[in-house]
Structure formats: structure tokens, C-alpha cells
Scaffold this motif. Structure first.
Motif, PDB file in Angstrom:
ATOM      1  N   ALA A 206      10.034  51.474  10.874  1.00 24.85           N
ATOM      2  CA  ALA A 206       9.571  50.392   9.999  1.00 24.85           C
ATOM      3  C   ALA A 206       8.165  49.949  10.377  1.00 24.85           C
ATOM      4  O   ALA A 206       7.866  49.732  11.549  1.00 24.85           O
ATOM      5  CB  ALA A 206      10.535  49.210  10.084  1.00 24.85           C
ATOM      6  N   GLY A 207       7.308  49.856   9.372  1.00 27.63           N
ATOM      7  CA  GLY A 207       5.921  49.479   9.618  1.00 27.63           C
ATOM      8  C   GLY A 207       5.019  50.654   9.901  1.00 27.63           C
ATOM      9  O   GLY A 207       3.791  50.502   9.905  1.00 27.63           O
ATOM     10  N   HIS A 208       5.606  51.815  10.166  1.00 24.20           N
ATOM     11  CA  HIS A 208       4.825  53.029  10.433  1.00 24.20           C
ATOM     12  C   HIS A 208       5.086  54.110   9.385  1.00 24.20           C
ATOM     13  O   HIS A 208       4.198  54.903   9.086  1.00 24.20           O
ATOM     14  CB  HIS A 208       5.167  53.581  11.826  1.00 24.20           C
ATOM     15  CG  HIS A 208       4.850  52.645  12.940  1.00 24.20           C
ATOM     16  ND1 HIS A 208       3.611  52.600  13.559  1.00 24.20           N
ATOM     17  CD2 HIS A 208       5.599  51.697  13.557  1.00 24.20           C
ATOM     18  CE1 HIS A 208       3.617  51.671  14.498  1.00 24.20           C
ATOM     19  NE2 HIS A 208       4.809  51.116  14.525  1.00 24.20           N
ATOM     20  N   TRP A 209       6.293  54.136   8.859  1.00 27.01           N
ATOM     21  CA  TRP A 209       6.670  55.079   7.820  1.00 27.01           C
ATOM     22  C   TRP A 209       7.091  54.307   6.570  1.00 27.01           C
ATOM     23  O   TRP A 209       7.814  53.322   6.669  1.00 27.01           O
ATOM     24  CB  TRP A 209       7.833  55.967   8.275  1.00 27.01           C
ATOM     25  CG  TRP A 209       7.436  57.052   9.218  1.00 27.01           C
ATOM     26  CD1 TRP A 209       7.514  57.040  10.577  1.00 27.01           C
ATOM     27  CD2 TRP A 209       6.889  58.315   8.855  1.00 27.01           C
ATOM     28  NE1 TRP A 209       7.049  58.211  11.102  1.00 27.01           N
ATOM     29  CE2 TRP A 209       6.656  59.034  10.072  1.00 27.01           C
ATOM     30  CE3 TRP A 209       6.571  58.929   7.656  1.00 27.01           C
ATOM     31  CZ2 TRP A 209       6.125  60.321  10.087  1.00 27.01           C
ATOM     32  CZ3 TRP A 209       6.044  60.210   7.663  1.00 27.01           C
ATOM     33  CH2 TRP A 209       5.820  60.893   8.870  1.00 27.01           C
ATOM     34  N   THR A 210       6.642  54.771   5.421  1.00 30.41           N
ATOM     35  CA  THR A 210       7.108  54.221   4.156  1.00 30.41           C
ATOM     36  C   THR A 210       8.081  55.202   3.519  1.00 30.41           C
ATOM     37  O   THR A 210       8.095  56.402   3.857  1.00 30.41           O
ATOM     38  CB  THR A 210       5.946  53.981   3.177  1.00 30.41           C
ATOM     39  OG1 THR A 210       5.361  55.252   2.840  1.00 30.41           O
ATOM     40  CG2 THR A 210       4.895  53.074   3.800  1.00 30.41           C
ATOM     41  N   ALA A 211       8.888  54.710   2.618  1.00 29.27           N
ATOM     42  CA  ALA A 211       9.838  55.588   1.920  1.00 29.27           C
ATOM     43  C   ALA A 211       9.109  56.702   1.180  1.00 29.27           C
ATOM     44  O   ALA A 211       9.562  57.854   1.143  1.00 29.27           O
ATOM     45  CB  ALA A 211      10.700  54.765   0.970  1.00 29.27           C
ATOM     46  N   ARG A 212       7.980  56.379   0.595  1.00 28.60           N
ATOM     47  CA  ARG A 212       7.224  57.396  -0.157  1.00 28.60           C
ATOM     48  C   ARG A 212       6.699  58.494   0.761  1.00 28.60           C
ATOM     49  O   ARG A 212       6.788  59.673   0.444  1.00 28.60           O
ATOM     50  CB  ARG A 212       6.069  56.739  -0.902  1.00 28.60           C
ATOM     51  CG  ARG A 212       5.267  57.725  -1.736  1.00 28.60           C
ATOM     52  CD  ARG A 212       4.300  57.037  -2.664  1.00 28.60           C
ATOM     53  NE  ARG A 212       3.591  57.989  -3.505  1.00 28.60           N
ATOM     54  CZ  ARG A 212       2.749  57.650  -4.472  1.00 28.60           C
ATOM     55  NH1 ARG A 212       2.530  56.356  -4.730  1.00 28.60           N
ATOM     56  NH2 ARG A 212       2.137  58.572  -5.176  1.00 28.60           N
ATOM     57  N   ARG A 213       6.143  58.105   1.908  1.00 25.06           N
ATOM     58  CA  ARG A 213       5.649  59.106   2.860  1.00 25.06           C
ATOM     59  C   ARG A 213       6.786  60.000   3.350  1.00 25.06           C
ATOM     60  O   ARG A 213       6.622  61.220   3.546  1.00 25.06           O
ATOM     61  CB  ARG A 213       4.966  58.447   4.036  1.00 25.06           C
ATOM     62  CG  ARG A 213       3.575  57.917   3.786  1.00 25.06           C
ATOM     63  CD  ARG A 213       2.971  57.402   5.065  1.00 25.06           C
ATOM     64  NE  ARG A 213       2.828  58.466   6.044  1.00 25.06           N
ATOM     65  CZ  ARG A 213       2.877  58.284   7.373  1.00 25.06           C
ATOM     66  NH1 ARG A 213       3.080  57.069   7.868  1.00 25.06           N
ATOM     67  NH2 ARG A 213       2.715  59.290   8.186  1.00 25.06           N
ATOM     68  N   ILE A 214       7.941  59.414   3.573  1.00 26.19           N
ATOM     69  CA  ILE A 214       9.082  60.206   4.044  1.00 26.19           C
ATOM     70  C   ILE A 214       9.514  61.185   2.961  1.00 26.19           C
ATOM     71  O   ILE A 214       9.772  62.369   3.242  1.00 26.19           O
ATOM     72  CB  ILE A 214      10.230  59.269   4.462  1.00 26.19           C
ATOM     73  CG1 ILE A 214       9.848  58.518   5.743  1.00 26.19           C
ATOM     74  CG2 ILE A 214      11.518  60.067   4.687  1.00 26.19           C
ATOM     75  CD1 ILE A 214      10.820  57.441   6.159  1.00 26.19           C
ATOM     76  N   ALA A 215       9.624  60.730   1.727  1.00 26.05           N
ATOM     77  CA  ALA A 215      10.022  61.623   0.642  1.00 26.05           C
ATOM     78  C   ALA A 215       9.019  62.754   0.451  1.00 26.05           C
ATOM     79  O   ALA A 215       9.391  63.890   0.112  1.00 26.05           O
ATOM     80  CB  ALA A 215      10.173  60.822  -0.644  1.00 26.05           C
ATOM     81  N   ASP A 216       7.741  62.471   0.698  1.00 26.40           N
ATOM     82  CA  ASP A 216       6.703  63.499   0.533  1.00 26.40           C
ATOM     83  C   ASP A 216       6.833  64.616   1.577  1.00 26.40           C
ATOM     84  O   ASP A 216       6.277  65.709   1.371  1.00 26.40           O
ATOM     85  CB  ASP A 216       5.315  62.872   0.639  1.00 26.40           C
ATOM     86  CG  ASP A 216       4.930  62.090  -0.614  1.00 26.40           C
ATOM     87  OD1 ASP A 216       5.599  62.272  -1.657  1.00 26.40           O
ATOM     88  OD2 ASP A 216       3.965  61.297  -0.541  1.00 26.40           O
ATOM     89  N   LEU A 217       7.536  64.353   2.680  1.00 22.94           N
ATOM     90  CA  LEU A 217       7.691  65.379   3.708  1.00 22.94           C
ATOM     91  C   LEU A 217       8.476  66.587   3.193  1.00 22.94           C
ATOM     92  O   LEU A 217       8.369  67.676   3.754  1.00 22.94           O
ATOM     93  CB  LEU A 217       8.415  64.797   4.936  1.00 22.94           C
ATOM     94  CG  LEU A 217       7.658  63.732   5.723  1.00 22.94           C
ATOM     95  CD1 LEU A 217       8.555  63.147   6.815  1.00 22.94           C
ATOM     96  CD2 LEU A 217       6.375  64.310   6.344  1.00 22.94           C
ATOM     97  N   ALA A 218       9.278  66.378   2.160  1.00 26.15           N
ATOM     98  CA  ALA A 218      10.101  67.471   1.632  1.00 26.15           C
ATOM     99  C   ALA A 218       9.319  68.384   0.697  1.00 26.15           C
ATOM    100  O   ALA A 218       9.834  69.429   0.303  1.00 26.15           O
ATOM    101  CB  ALA A 218      11.313  66.891   0.913  1.00 26.15           C
ATOM    102  N   LYS A 219       8.111  68.002   0.349  1.00 21.45           N
ATOM    103  CA  LYS A 219       7.325  68.795  -0.618  1.00 21.45           C
ATOM    104  C   LYS A 219       6.670  69.980   0.058  1.00 21.45           C
ATOM    105  O   LYS A 219       6.409  69.975   1.245  1.00 21.45           O
ATOM    106  CB  LYS A 219       6.274  67.903  -1.269  1.00 21.45           C
ATOM    107  CG  LYS A 219       6.872  66.785  -2.106  1.00 21.45           C
ATOM    108  CD  LYS A 219       5.804  65.924  -2.710  1.00 21.45           C
ATOM    109  CE  LYS A 219       6.391  64.794  -3.554  1.00 21.45           C
ATOM    110  NZ  LYS A 219       5.350  63.925  -4.132  1.00 21.45           N
TER     111      LYS A 219
END
Length: 219
Positions: A206-219
Motif C-alpha cells: 500500500a502506497g507503493h503499488w496501485t491496482a492499475r500498476r499491478i494489473a499491468d504486470l500481466a501484460k
């Protein structure tokens, strides 16, 4: 998504559900612990279990408590995943893998950077009976049994300390990617938005990772 039985003592300890809440939620990562090999994004190869048989089954699971990231992983860089079963108002998303008790011991040995089979297998009786057993002072030497499923104990390992007793540390991208893909691949239990939001809200992330950044890891 499976729930937990209320049976206090399972009929057999030969098979156990290894409850993974970290990178071993990902089948490819778990395969390195079972059969040996270098996980994608990691820097340390695993020797594998003495019994390299894949899990007999896997299931999505939710448990009370909190996932948080702390310490520093030499394999991934950044924080490791830990489970605080006593944290209130939270839940963890996990995957339970049906393995033998010996395989569970060998997975644990590799998590502690030890050679599988070099020491006697873990004595799981206390954890199954009492719900928790501290087998050593190491970061993953506290075994937790939150219940049973299909007559077999649900078992995982974590640190002896509470979530708020240590500094939190953000996990690396490679590590988060394994958690995200592992949980996302657990059938229809959770969708991508739910998994990404869950991980982004965990202490340390929390505060370092956003949900969007995490979802982008799968691309």
C-alpha cells in the motif's frame, strides 16, 4: 470457492493442504519447489522435493487475517509475503495445494534455504491440534493450521511476529506478478480487479503499488 470444515482432527496426516498466500500461489513457481528449477524473475534455483509429484488438487481459499510484506528477499529483491492470522478486519486470498506431508516439509525447507531431507520432516501434530506451532525462530518457522478441508488439515507457515512488529517493505515487480497471476488463475474465484485491489491494499504494498500498476504486470 471452498470453505473450511469444522472437524478439529483430520483422519489422516499423510496428505495436507499447503496453503500458499505468496508466490507459490502461481503454479509455475510452485513447480520449481516441487520439481526443481529457477522461477521466472528469480535469482535462486530450487532443488525440488524428494517426491516431485504435482499436487493432487488445488483450490481457491479465503482466510481471516492479513497478508503483509516485510524483510528483504535475496531471491526477488523487496519484501517477502507473510501471514498474520490474528489481524482483525482483513482477509487473505490463497490457493491450497493438496500434497503429502513430506512434500510440505520439503517446500518449507526450501523456503528456509535448506536442503530437502537434510533434517527430519516437520512434526505437524501440534499445529494440527492447537492451530499453531512455533518450530523455530526463523521467518517461516511458525506453522499455522486454520482448519481442515475434505478431512485434511490446511497448513501454512509464516513468521512468529505480528504484522505491526516489523518494518514493512514493498515487494518487487517480479514477486508481485507471481502473486497476481497465481491468484488470478484460481478458477473463477476472483477477477483481475479484485486481485489487484487486494494486493495493492496489503501493508508493505500500500502506497507503493496501485491496482492499475499491478494489473499491468500481466501484460
Amino acid at each position: 470457492m471452498g470453505g473450511m470444515d469444522e472437524v478439529p482432527e483430520p483422519p489422516s496426516h499423510t496428505l495436507v493442504w499447503y496453503v500458499s498466500y505468496g508466490s507459490n500461489t502461481h503454479p509455475g513457481r510452485l513447480a520449481c519447489y516441487l520439481a526443481g528449477g529457477l522461477p521466472e524473475g528469480g535469482v535462486r534455483p530450487q532443488p525440488g522435493c524428494r517426491d516431485r509429484t504435482p499436487p493432487l488438487a488445488s483450490a481457491a481459499l479465503e482466510l481471516p487475517g492479513a497478508l503483509y510484506f516485510a524483510t528483504e528477499s535475496p531471491v526477488w529483491g523487496g519484501g517477502r509475503a507473510f501471514y498474520d492470522p490474528e489481524a482483525s478486519g482483513r482477509r487473505i486470498l490463497a490457493r491450497a495445494h493438496l500434497v503429502t506431508a513430506a512434500q510440505f516439509s520439503d517446500i518449507h525447507a526450501q523456503e528456509m534455504y535448506r536442503e530437502p531431507g537434510a533434517a527430519p520432516d516437520l512434526d505437524l501434530a501440534e499445529a494440527v491440534r492447537d492451530g499453531r506451532a512455533v518450530l523455530g525462530e526463523g521467518r517461516y518457522e511458525t506453522v499455522v493450521c486454520p482448519g481442515t478441508r475434505d478431512g485434511y488439515p490446511l497448513l501454512t507457515f509464516t513468521a512468529p511476529w505480528r504484522m505491526d512488529a516489523v518494518p514493512w517493505n514493498p515487494p518487487s515487480a517480479a514477486y508481485v506478478r507471481h502473486l497476481y497471476l497465481g491468484l488470478l488463475g484460481a478458477g473463477d474465484a476472483w477477477d483481475g480487479a479484485a486481485v489487484a485491489s487486494y494486493l495493492a491494499g496489503c501493508p508493505g504494498a500500500a502506497g507503493h503499488w496501485t491496482a492499475r500498476r499491478i494489473a499491468d504486470l500481466a501484460k
